[in-house]
Design a protein around this motif. Structure first.
Motif, PDB file in Angstrom:
ATOM      1  N   ARG A 105       1.937   3.785  -3.498  1.00 58.66           N
ATOM      2  CA  ARG A 105       3.076   4.449  -4.151  1.00 58.66           C
ATOM      3  C   ARG A 105       4.385   3.767  -3.751  1.00 58.66           C
ATOM      4  O   ARG A 105       5.263   3.560  -4.573  1.00 58.66           O
ATOM      5  N   THR A 106       4.484   3.421  -2.459  1.00 61.59           N
ATOM      6  CA  THR A 106       5.698   2.757  -1.980  1.00 61.59           C
ATOM      7  C   THR A 106       5.885   1.414  -2.686  1.00 61.59           C
ATOM      8  O   THR A 106       6.987   1.070  -3.106  1.00 61.59           O
ATOM      9  N   MET A 108       4.835   0.604  -5.582  1.00 62.53           N
ATOM     10  CA  MET A 108       5.113   0.787  -7.012  1.00 62.53           C
ATOM     11  C   MET A 108       6.518   1.346  -7.259  1.00 62.53           C
ATOM     12  O   MET A 108       6.956   1.461  -8.396  1.00 62.53           O
ATOM     13  N   SER A 109       7.219   1.692  -6.182  1.00 58.88           N
ATOM     14  CA  SER A 109       8.549   2.301  -6.314  1.00 58.88           C
ATOM     15  C   SER A 109       9.590   1.244  -6.693  1.00 58.88           C
ATOM     16  O   SER A 109       9.311   0.043  -6.636  1.00 58.88           O
ATOM     17  N   PHE A 112      10.159  -2.053  -4.731  1.00 53.61           N
ATOM     18  CA  PHE A 112       9.257  -3.207  -4.814  1.00 53.61           C
ATOM     19  C   PHE A 112       8.916  -3.538  -6.274  1.00 53.61           C
ATOM     20  O   PHE A 112       9.728  -4.118  -6.959  1.00 53.61           O
ATOM     21  N   ASP A 114       8.501  -1.631  -8.948  1.00 55.77           N
ATOM     22  CA  ASP A 114       9.142  -0.770  -9.958  1.00 55.77           C
ATOM     23  C   ASP A 114       8.240  -0.570 -11.174  1.00 55.77           C
ATOM     24  O   ASP A 114       8.599  -0.938 -12.302  1.00 55.77           O
ATOM     25  N   GLU A 115       7.104   0.018 -10.925  1.00 49.57           N
ATOM     26  CA  GLU A 115       6.054   0.122 -11.943  1.00 49.57           C
ATOM     27  C   GLU A 115       6.509   0.875 -13.188  1.00 49.57           C
ATOM     28  O   GLU A 115       6.096   0.542 -14.303  1.00 49.57           O
TER      29      GLU A 115
ATOM     30  N   ARG B  67      19.038  -3.948 -13.164  1.00 53.77           N
ATOM     31  CA  ARG B  67      17.903  -3.066 -12.838  1.00 53.77           C
ATOM     32  C   ARG B  67      18.408  -1.639 -12.974  1.00 53.77           C
ATOM     33  O   ARG B  67      19.550  -1.342 -12.590  1.00 53.77           O
ATOM     34  N   ALA B 181       7.607  11.387  -0.564  1.00 50.80           N
ATOM     35  CA  ALA B 181       6.291  11.622  -1.177  1.00 50.80           C
ATOM     36  C   ALA B 181       6.076  10.685  -2.365  1.00 50.80           C
ATOM     37  O   ALA B 181       4.955  10.290  -2.660  1.00 50.80           O
ATOM     38  N   SER B 182       7.183  10.333  -3.041  1.00 46.66           N
ATOM     39  CA  SER B 182       7.086   9.415  -4.180  1.00 46.66           C
ATOM     40  C   SER B 182       6.983   7.967  -3.738  1.00 46.66           C
ATOM     41  O   SER B 182       6.701   7.092  -4.548  1.00 46.66           O
ATOM     42  N   GLY B 183       7.288   7.696  -2.478  1.00 45.48           N
ATOM     43  CA  GLY B 183       7.186   6.335  -1.955  1.00 45.48           C
ATOM     44  C   GLY B 183       8.457   5.515  -2.112  1.00 45.48           C
ATOM     45  O   GLY B 183       8.450   4.309  -1.913  1.00 45.48           O
ATOM     46  N   TRP B 184       9.569   6.140  -2.500  1.00 41.24           N
ATOM     47  CA  TRP B 184      10.818   5.419  -2.733  1.00 41.24           C
ATOM     48  C   TRP B 184      11.645   5.471  -1.443  1.00 41.24           C
ATOM     49  O   TRP B 184      12.356   6.439  -1.179  1.00 41.24           O
ATOM     50  N   ILE B 185      11.555   4.395  -0.661  1.00 33.27           N
ATOM     51  CA  ILE B 185      12.160   4.371   0.672  1.00 33.27           C
ATOM     52  C   ILE B 185      13.683   4.493   0.600  1.00 33.27           C
ATOM     53  O   ILE B 185      14.291   5.289   1.319  1.00 33.27           O
ATOM     54  N   LYS B 235      11.367   8.144 -11.687  1.00 27.85           N
ATOM     55  CA  LYS B 235      10.753   6.922 -11.167  1.00 27.85           C
ATOM     56  C   LYS B 235       9.504   7.184 -10.329  1.00 27.85           C
ATOM     57  O   LYS B 235       8.899   6.238  -9.836  1.00 27.85           O
ATOM     58  N   THR B 237       5.957   7.579  -8.834  1.00 30.63           N
ATOM     59  CA  THR B 237       4.615   7.120  -9.177  1.00 30.63           C
ATOM     60  C   THR B 237       3.585   7.982  -8.446  1.00 30.63           C
ATOM     61  O   THR B 237       2.430   7.611  -8.331  1.00 30.63           O
ATOM     62  N   ALA B 238       4.078   9.124  -7.950  1.00 31.72           N
ATOM     63  CA  ALA B 238       3.188  10.035  -7.229  1.00 31.72           C
ATOM     64  C   ALA B 238       2.214  10.677  -8.214  1.00 31.72           C
ATOM     65  O   ALA B 238       2.506  10.766  -9.404  1.00 31.72           O
TER      66      ALA B 238
END
Lengths: 211, 316
Positions: A105-106, A108-109, A112, A114-115, B67, B181-185, B235, B237-238
């Motif tokens: 998930r990280t 794909m965020s 990185f 950006d899926e 972006r 939880a979504s992985g977006w640091i 955004k 991806t969870a």
């Protein structure tokens, strides 16, 4: 004794063949070229047996590996799959697999891959050159598009094998190349050393062809 | 790692705290109405911008962004002058607040969409903040930001002291949990910084004569909370077990203070009313954090893990 009229054309043919052979030997060995064989065979990549592995340094220490499981596309070849002509490869970002779902998930965020915005990574070759003295190895140039940015890269591609029969064939190649992820706008962790900039990719390709 | 924490978290939080200390604690400055009114907003906007730049290695962002998430810093920087401007309009009331709220909502929601896209003057080189969102969804976002602005500005005129900053600290903390939880640091750090600055604001408010966060603070808080929550939801991806309404609960939690501004609570002792308000705001946030916790720790949300467990049971 004079040669008989029947033998004369045969002797002339033999002399011509010998001259041609000597001339071709004198010209030196001919590199295996993409023009060699007549027919181009297009192999469709088999997503089950294709995989794109990547390797990047974590925290300036260990090398961390991950992979993309969904690799699709085509390979144009000659000599029944033995000589590559062109590669057109697409990788689905959401097939990323590091063995840890949280890390997937990280990656794909937006930090990185950006899926949500860039669902595919693509590669289209523009040149294929055989490497001298290394049979079955080629230098493949082309464009990688990642995060919407297209950059030229050069990969070393090895023919790993060709198998099959006149009706169905399989051809396998392995590509190895390194990219700088910051060139594509993937900059998170580069400056603070959390994650390396150089990413080595090892892409295993297996294509199917059927008559 | 230490450098990353210092630049992305500690420095922005200390900067935000510094701005708040100047605006709310420094005796000569806190008597100037517009400074006290914009201190909270400027602190949030400064901390947000510093954290963003720290995360991105202090690189100058492209304007308009190439972006989509690049719009976050553009809009964050826009909040800085906005906060000061709105702090100077404290004496203007109805219909100024409503009009400003709706215009701001439209501006923030539609600006990235107008500047970007294939038909824009940038020929598609710029990206909108939410590329796949349609006109209706952009309109809904504009309305959310507008309503959020109006409600929080109205609330800030009647509720002073640490209540609103603490409520915002909870909401931003919930946002950090959902981002993690979504992985977006980066967004986790941004939400974390905003939460820490809000909590500092709550602490300072306790010892500085119970100031109001003001129109400047309320506007920035509403914009950042709604915008960042929407970006995180958009955004993510969870897996599907991270429901869309978790973001609604988190972003909506400070607005639960609005119905608590009634006669019943007015009669309660200040300390008691404060804690009741905090519990009401914290409940949805705590619920969301508990729900997101398995995905934060990495124990949940994976179908593959379930399948593996099923396979292991077959062998046993």
């Amino acid at each position: 004794m004079m040669p008989s009229p029947v033998r004369l054309p045969f002797i002339i043919l033999c002399v011509c063949a010998a001259i041609t052979t000597i001339a071709s030997i004198a010209a030196g060995p001919r590199p295996l070229s993409v023009q060699d064989d007549a027919e181009t065979m297009t192999f469709t990549l088999d997503p089950v047996h294709c995989m794109a592995n990547f390797r990047v340094q974590h925290m300036g220490a260990g090398m961390f590996w991950g992979r993309f499981n969904a690799v699709t596309g085509t390979m144009d070849t000659r000599n029944e799959g033995r000589v590559p002509v062109a590669f057109d490869v697409s990788i689905e970002v959401d097939s990323i697999d590091t063995g840890t779902e949280k890390l997937d998930r990280t990656l794909m965020s937006p930090n990185f891959f950006d899926e949500k915005e860039f669902s595919d990574i693509t590669f289209k070759s523009s040149s294929v050159k055989p490497i001298a003295d290394r049979e079955g190895f080629y230098t493949v140039g082309g464009d990688v598009t990642l995060l919407g940015v297209t950059k030229p890269i050069e990969a070393i591609v090895e023919l790993t094998g060709v198998n099959g029969n006149p009706v169905m064939k399989k051809a396998g190649y392995e590509a190895i190349f390194t990219i700088k992820r910051s060139d594509f706008g993937m900059k998170w962790g580069v400056d603070n050393g959390a994650l390396g900039d150089d990413v080595r990719l090892v892409v295993g390709l297996e294509g199917d062809w059927s008559a | 790692m230490l450098k990353m924490i210092l630049l992305s978290f500690v420095l922005p939080v200390f900067t935000g705290a510094g701005v708040l200390a100047f605006g709310w604690l420094c005796p000569p400055l806190r008597k100037v109405r517009w400074i006290a009114s914009c201190a909270f907003g400027v602190a949030l906007a400064c901390a947000f911008a510093l954290a963003y730049f720290g995360e991105m290695g202090y690189m100058v962002p492209a304007v308009p962004p190439t972006r989509s998430e690049g719009w976050l810093i553009v809009l964050g920087l826009f909040c800085l002058p906005l906060s000061i401007f709105l702090a100077c309009t404290e004496d203007k009331d109805h219909p100024w607040v409503e009009t400003t709220g709706l215009v701001l909502g439209l501006l923030i929601a539609l600006l990235p969409a107008l500047f970007a896209g294939d038909k824009s003057v940038f020929d598609g080189s710029a990206k909108p903040l939410f590329p796949d969102m349609g006109a209706l969804e952009h309109g809904a976002l504009a309305l959310e930001i507008g309503l959020g602005f109006i409600l929080l500005v109205r609330l800030s005129t009647i509720r002073s002291g640490p209540t609103i900053p603490c409520a915002l600290a909870f909401a931003f903390l919930g946002g950090a949990a959902l981002s993690m939880a979504s992985g977006w640091i980066s967004l986790t750090i941004l939400f974390g910084v905003l939460s820490a600055v809000s909590a500092t604001g709550g602490l300072f408010a306790r010892f500085s004569g119970m100031p109001m966060i003001g129109r400047g603070g309320a506007s920035v808080a509403a914009i950042l909370l709604i915008l960042l929550s929407t970006a995180c939801w958009y955004k993510t991806t969870a897996p599907d077990d991270l429901q869309w309404w978790y973001w609604v609960l988190v972003a909506g939690s400070p607005f639960l203070l609005v119905p608590l501004e009634n006669r019943l609570f007015a009669k309660m002792p200040d300390a008691g009313a404060f804690w009741v308000r905090m519990v009401v705001v914290a409940l949805p946030v705590v619920y969301v954090i508990v729900k997101a916790l398995p995905m934060i720790t990495g124990d949940g949300g994976s179908d593959a893990t379930d399948e593996m467990d099923e396979m292991m049971r077959m062998y046993q």
